[in-house]
Design a protein around this motif. Structure first.
Motif, PDB file in Angstrom:
ATOM      1  N   THR A 147      19.268   2.365 -38.596  1.00  0.00           N
ATOM      2  CA  THR A 147      18.741   1.349 -39.499  1.00  0.00           C
ATOM      3  C   THR A 147      19.768   0.225 -39.611  1.00  0.00           C
ATOM      4  O   THR A 147      20.949   0.414 -39.284  1.00  0.00           O
ATOM      5  CB  THR A 147      18.457   1.936 -40.890  1.00  0.00           C
ATOM      6  N   PRO A 148      19.331  -0.956 -40.057  1.00  0.00           N
ATOM      7  CA  PRO A 148      20.264  -2.088 -40.162  1.00  0.00           C
ATOM      8  C   PRO A 148      21.519  -1.725 -40.963  1.00  0.00           C
ATOM      9  O   PRO A 148      21.447  -1.052 -41.982  1.00  0.00           O
ATOM     10  CB  PRO A 148      19.439  -3.154 -40.883  1.00  0.00           C
ATOM     11  N   GLY A 149      22.659  -2.149 -40.422  1.00  0.00           N
ATOM     12  CA  GLY A 149      23.944  -1.892 -41.050  1.00  0.00           C
ATOM     13  C   GLY A 149      24.697  -0.725 -40.442  1.00  0.00           C
ATOM     14  O   GLY A 149      25.914  -0.628 -40.586  1.00  0.00           O
ATOM     15  N   GLN A 150      23.994   0.172 -39.769  1.00  0.00           N
ATOM     16  CA  GLN A 150      24.666   1.300 -39.141  1.00  0.00           C
ATOM     17  C   GLN A 150      25.323   0.858 -37.840  1.00  0.00           C
ATOM     18  O   GLN A 150      24.900  -0.099 -37.205  1.00  0.00           O
ATOM     19  CB  GLN A 150      23.682   2.440 -38.866  1.00  0.00           C
ATOM     20  N   VAL A 151      26.373   1.575 -37.459  1.00  0.00           N
ATOM     21  CA  VAL A 151      27.090   1.280 -36.220  1.00  0.00           C
ATOM     22  C   VAL A 151      26.681   2.309 -35.178  1.00  0.00           C
ATOM     23  O   VAL A 151      26.657   3.506 -35.462  1.00  0.00           O
ATOM     24  CB  VAL A 151      28.619   1.296 -36.448  1.00  0.00           C
ATOM     25  N   VAL A 152      26.345   1.820 -33.990  1.00  0.00           N
ATOM     26  CA  VAL A 152      25.928   2.692 -32.899  1.00  0.00           C
ATOM     27  C   VAL A 152      26.833   2.488 -31.685  1.00  0.00           C
ATOM     28  O   VAL A 152      27.497   1.461 -31.548  1.00  0.00           O
ATOM     29  CB  VAL A 152      24.454   2.440 -32.502  1.00  0.00           C
TER      30      VAL A 152
END
Length: 69
Positions: A10-15
């Motif tokens: 989801t937006p804001g997470q780091v992948v």
């Protein structure tokens, strides 16, 4: 090799994901994509050293791993 997990970012997470044998890390930004996410790569310290044309990219849900909530 990155092993994708079953979670959808989801937006804001780091992948983290791989492309052309290079590991990329970026922050997911808001989008209307249903089968992928848009990732902002500007959080990478070495982005200017990598021969990659853009600072954002689209990554399919099956090709990344969430590394930071």
């Amino acid at each position: 090799m990155i092993q994708p997990d079953d979670k959808i970012a989801t937006p804001g997470q780091v992948v983290s994901f791989e492309r052309n044998d290079i590991t990329f890390t970026g922050k997911v930004i808001p989008s209307q994509c249903q089968r992928s996410v848009i990732v902002d790569l500007t959080i990478m310290d070495n982005l200017d050293e990598i021969d990659f044309e853009y600072d954002r990219t689209v990554v399919a849900h099956t090709n990344y791993r969430i590394i930071e909530e």
